[in-house]
Design a protein around this motif. Structure first.
Motif, short mmCIF file in Angstrom:
data_model
loop_
_atom_site.label_atom_id
_atom_site.label_comp_id
_atom_site.label_asym_id
_atom_site.label_seq_id
_atom_site.Cartn_x
_atom_site.Cartn_y
_atom_site.Cartn_z
N SER A 23 0.80 -1.25 -0.07
CA SER A 23 -0.12 0.02 -0.06
C SER A 23 0.81 1.42 -0.01
O SER A 23 0.64 2.25 -0.66
N ARG A 24 1.98 1.30 0.96
CA ARG A 24 2.67 2.37 0.70
C ARG A 24 3.57 2.62 -0.44
O ARG A 24 3.79 3.85 -0.77
N SER A 27 1.06 3.83 -2.92
CA SER A 27 0.98 5.48 -2.74
C SER A 27 2.06 6.31 -2.98
O SER A 27 1.68 7.44 -3.56
N SER A 28 3.02 5.93 -2.89
CA SER A 28 4.16 6.63 -3.23
C SER A 28 4.70 6.70 -4.75
O SER A 28 4.67 7.87 -5.17
N ARG A 31 2.56 9.21 -6.53
CA ARG A 31 2.27 10.77 -6.33
C ARG A 31 2.76 11.21 -7.71
O ARG A 31 3.49 10.65 -8.56
N ASN A 129 3.22 10.18 -12.98
CA ASN A 129 3.31 9.79 -11.45
C ASN A 129 4.85 9.68 -11.41
O ASN A 129 5.67 9.64 -12.16
N GLN A 575 11.16 5.60 -2.73
CA GLN A 575 9.62 5.98 -2.09
C GLN A 575 9.99 6.68 -0.59
O GLN A 575 8.97 7.44 -0.39
#
Length: 594
Positions: A23-24, A27-28, A31, A129, A575
Motif C-alpha cells: 500500500s505504501r 501510494s508513493s 504521487r 506519477n 519512495q
C-alpha cells in the motif's frame, strides 16, 4: 498436543505487514507534482534563484545544433546510403519531419513549465506519477552514459588519426592511447578518451558561460566547415549518380529513416537548459525548433553532395565525406572534414555531459537521489557534484570497455522518453482543466487510448521489420488511427454529457456544445502550443514506437531488465526520500561556502 492452538497470529501479522508495504509503495509510486498556475510559473521564473541565467536564444540554438551534428553527418550518411542509395536524402527528410513533430511537443512543455531543470523527467512527474518519471530518467540516463563513452572513444580516434597526418607521428602512436587496444570482446583500453571526458567535465564545472562559449566556438566551426564542404562538393556533383534514386526500393528509404532518426537526437538538450535561459518562455521553443531546422538543412545538403560526387555503392562507411573528396583529389577538404568531425564530436560530447548533470540535479532536488546531487556551487552556479559524477561514469566506460558492444542497447531511453513527452502534452491539457471539463473516467479511457496507439506503433514496427504482409501493417495503422480518434471524440462526448446535464435541447447537445468542447478540452496552453492536439502527439507516439520495434532484440531485453532494477531501487530508497513538493519551497540547495 490436542490442547495446543494453531499458530495463526504470525501469518496474519506477516500478511498485514506485506499489505502495508504494498500500500505504501503504490501510494508513493502514484504521487505526482502539482501543475503550477501561469502566475506561479512567472513568479518562479523571475525569482532569481537557481542556476545562472546566461543563455540567450542564439546560445540555445547552438546548443541544440551542437548536440545533434556529430557522428551522424560524418559517418551515418555513408552507412545508410549503401542501402538507400541517393534516397538517403528522403530518409533524412522523413526522420527530420518526425523529429519536428516531437520538437513541437517538447516546445510546448518547455514553455509552460517553470524554468527549472528536468526535461522529460519533470514532465512525466507532473503528468503521470513518480515511478514513471523515475523509470524515464533511468532509461534516458543509461543512453546518455553509453552514448558519451562511445562519442569520447570516436573523438579520441579522430584526434589520433588527425595527428598521424604528420609524418613524425605516423604509426608511432600506440593503439591503447587513442584507437583502443582490445583484450577480448568486452575489454578495450583507451587512455585518451577518459582524459578528454574529464577535460570537458572541468569546462562544464567552471560555469555555463564558459562551457557555452566553448560549445558556440566549436559549433560555429563545424557549421562553417559543413557549409564549405557542401559548396565545394556541389561543383563536383554528377547528376547521373542520383539514378537510380532508390535502388533497393521504398522500403530501404523507410528503414534508413529509422536509422538516421538518431542523428537528430539532441534537441531535447535545449529543454534541459530551461533554468539557465534568459527568457525561457520565448527562447526555448525557438531554440528547440530552430536548431532542428538547421540540422535538417545541413543533413540534406551533405546527402545530396556525397551521393552526387560518388556512386552510392562506392562510398566509404567509416568516413564517407573524407573518402568522397579524396576520390576527387581534394585532399585539403578532407583535412577540413577531419577538423569538422573533431569539432562536431566535441560539442556533442560537451552537451551530452551537460544534460546528464542537469537531470541528476533535478532528481537530487526531488529526493529520488541523494541530496549531494542537488548541490550547486555558490560561485560557479553549476552542479559540480553531479557533473563530476557523470564525467567519472563516462570515463570508466570509455577507458575500459568496448562500447561498440553496447551500441545494440542504445536509443531505448530516447524513444521511450520522446513517447512519454508526447503523451504528457495530452495528459497535461486534461490536468489543466480545473473546472471539471475532463472527468476521471474520461482520463482513464484516454490513457487506454494512448497505450493502444503505442502498442499499435510497436506492432507495426515489428511487422515491418520482419517483412510481414503489408496488410497487417496497414491494419495496425488503422487501429492506431481509431484509438486516436476515440481519444478525441470520447473526450468530447464525456464533456458534452457533463456540460449539457441541465439542458434538454438536442440541438444544443449535438451542435454548439460539441463544437465548443473541442476548443475547451484541448484548448491552447499558455505560451507556445503544439498544434493539432491530441492527434499530433499521437503521431509522435506511434512513430517512436514504430522505431522501437526496429531496435535490436537486446535493446528490448535491456529495457525490461533496467526497468525491473530501477523499480527495486525506487522501492528501497526513492519512495522513502522523494518529495514531489520540494521545489514549491526551495529551488535548489547551495553547496557549503568554501
Amino acid at each position: 498436543m490436542g490442547g495446543s492452538s494453531p499458530p495463526t497470529s504470525f501469518p496474519a501479522s506477516s500478511s498485514s505487514s506485506s499489505s502495508s508495504c504494498c500500500s505504501r509503495f503504490l501510494s508513493s509510486a502514484l504521487r505526482s507534482k502539482r501543475l503550477v498556475t501561469p502566475a506561479e510559473k512567472t513568479a518562479r521564473d523571475n525569482s532569481g534563484r537557481g542556476l545562472s541565467r546566461r543563455l540567450g536564444v542564439f546560445d540555445l540554438i547552438l546548443l541544440g545544433i551542437g548536440a545533434s551534428i556529430g557522428a551522424g553527418i560524418f559517418v551515418v550518411t555513408g552507412t545508410v546510403a549503401h542501402d538507400a542509395g541517393p534516397g538517403v536524402t528522403i530518409s533524412f527528410i522523413l526522420a527530420g519531419a518526425s523529429c519536428v513533430i516531437n520538437a513541437l511537443c517538447y516546445a510546448e512543455l518547455a514553455s509552460r513549465f517553470p524554468a527549472v531543470v528536468g526535461g522529460a523527467y519533470l514532465y512525466a512527474y507532473t503528468a503521470f506519477n513518480e515511478l514513471t518519471a523515475f523509470l524515464v530518467f533511468s532509461q534516458l540516463m543509461l543512453d546518455y552514459h553509453i552514448g558519451a563513452a562511445s562519442i569520447a572513444r570516436s573523438l579520441a580516434n579522430y584526434i589520433v588519426t588527425f595527428l598521424e597526418i604528420f609524418p613524425v607521428l605516423k604509426d608511432n602512436i600506440p593503439k591503447w592511447i587513442g584507437h583502443g587496444a582490445n583484450f577480448g570482446d568486452v575489454l578495450s583500453i583507451n587512455v585518451l578518451a577518459p582524459v578528454l571526458l574529464m577535460l570537458l567535465t572541468l569546462v562544464l564545472c567552471l560555469g555555463v558561460k564558459e562551457s557555452s562559449a566553448v560549445n558556440s566556438f566549436m559549433t560555429v566551426t563545424k557549421i562553417t566547415i559543413v557549409i564549405i564542404v557542401i559548396f565545394a562538393g556541389a561543383f563536383e556533383v554528377d547528376v547521373s549518380n542520383w539514378s537510380p534514386f532508390a535502388p533497393n526500393g521504398v522500403r530501404s528509404i523507410f528503414t534508413g529513416a529509422t536509422v538516421v532518426f538518431f542523428a537528430y537526437v539532441g534537441f531535447d538538450a535545449v529543454a534541459n537548459s530551461a533554468e539557465e535561459s534568459k527568457k525561457p518562455q520565448r527562447d526555448l521553443p525557438i531554440g528547440i525548433i530552430g536548431s532542428l531546422l538547421v540540422c535538417i538543412a545541413l543533413y540534406i545538403g551533405v546527402c545530396l553532395v556525397i551521393t552526387g560526387m560518388v556512386p552510392y555503392n562506392l562510398l566509404g562507411e567509416d568516413a564517407p565525406l573524407a573518402d568522397a573528396f579524396k576520390s576527387k583529389g581534394l585532399k585539403f577538404v578532407s583535412i577540413l572534414i577531419s577538423i569538422g568531425a573533431i569539432a562536431g564530436l566535441t560539442t556533442a560530447l560537451l552537451v551530452g555531459l551537460y544534460v546528464q548533470s542537469r537531470l541528476y540535479l533535478g532528481l537530487g532536488r526531488d529526493g529520488l537521489l541523494p541530496s549531494i546531487f542537488a548541490k550547486v556551487h555558490p560561485k560557479r552556479h553549476t552542479p559540480i557534484h553531479s557533473q563530476l559524477w557523470v564525467g567519472c561514469i563516462a570515463s570508466i566506460l570509455a577507458g575500459l570497455f568496448n562500447v561498440h558492444m553496447l551500441s545494440h542497447i542504445l536509443s531505448v531511453g530516447t524513444l521511450t522518453g520522446y513517447s512519454v513527452v508526447s503523451a504528457c502534452v495530452v495528459v497535461l491539457r486534461w490536468k489543466d482543466k480545473t473546472n471539471g471539463l475532463v472527468s476521471s473516467s474520461a482520463r482513464r479511457e484516454g490513457l487506454i487510448c494512448l497505450i493502444a496507439v503505442a502498442v499499435c506503433g510497436f506492432a507495426a514496427g515489428l511487422l515491418f521489420r520482419y517483412e510481414a504482409s503489408i496488410i497487417f501493417v496497414i491494419l495496425a495503422i488503422v487501429v492506431g488511427v481509431g484509438a486516436s480518434l476515440a481519444l478525441l471524440f470520447r473526450q468530447n462526448t464525456c464533456h458534452n454529457m457533463w456540460k449539457t446535464s441541465d439542458f434538454t435541447s438536442r440541438r444544443v447537445r449535438h451542435g454548439f456544445m460539441r463544437r465548443r468542447l473541442s476548443t475547451e478540452v484541448y484548448a491552447d496552453s499558455p505560451g507556445f502550443s503544439c498544434p493539432g492536439v491530441p492527434l499530433v502527439p499521437n503521431v509522435c507516439i506511434f512513430f517512436n514506437m514504430f522505431l522501437f520495434g526496429q531496435l535490436h532484440h537486446e535493446a528490448w531485453v535491456r529495457f525490461v531488465i533496467v526497468s525491473i532494477i530501477m523499480v527495486g531501487v525506487y522501492a528501497i530508497y526513492g519512495q522513502y526520500h522523494a518529495d514531489p513538493s520540494a521545489e514549491d519551497n526551495a529551488i535548489y540547495h547551495e553547496a557549503p561556502a568554501e
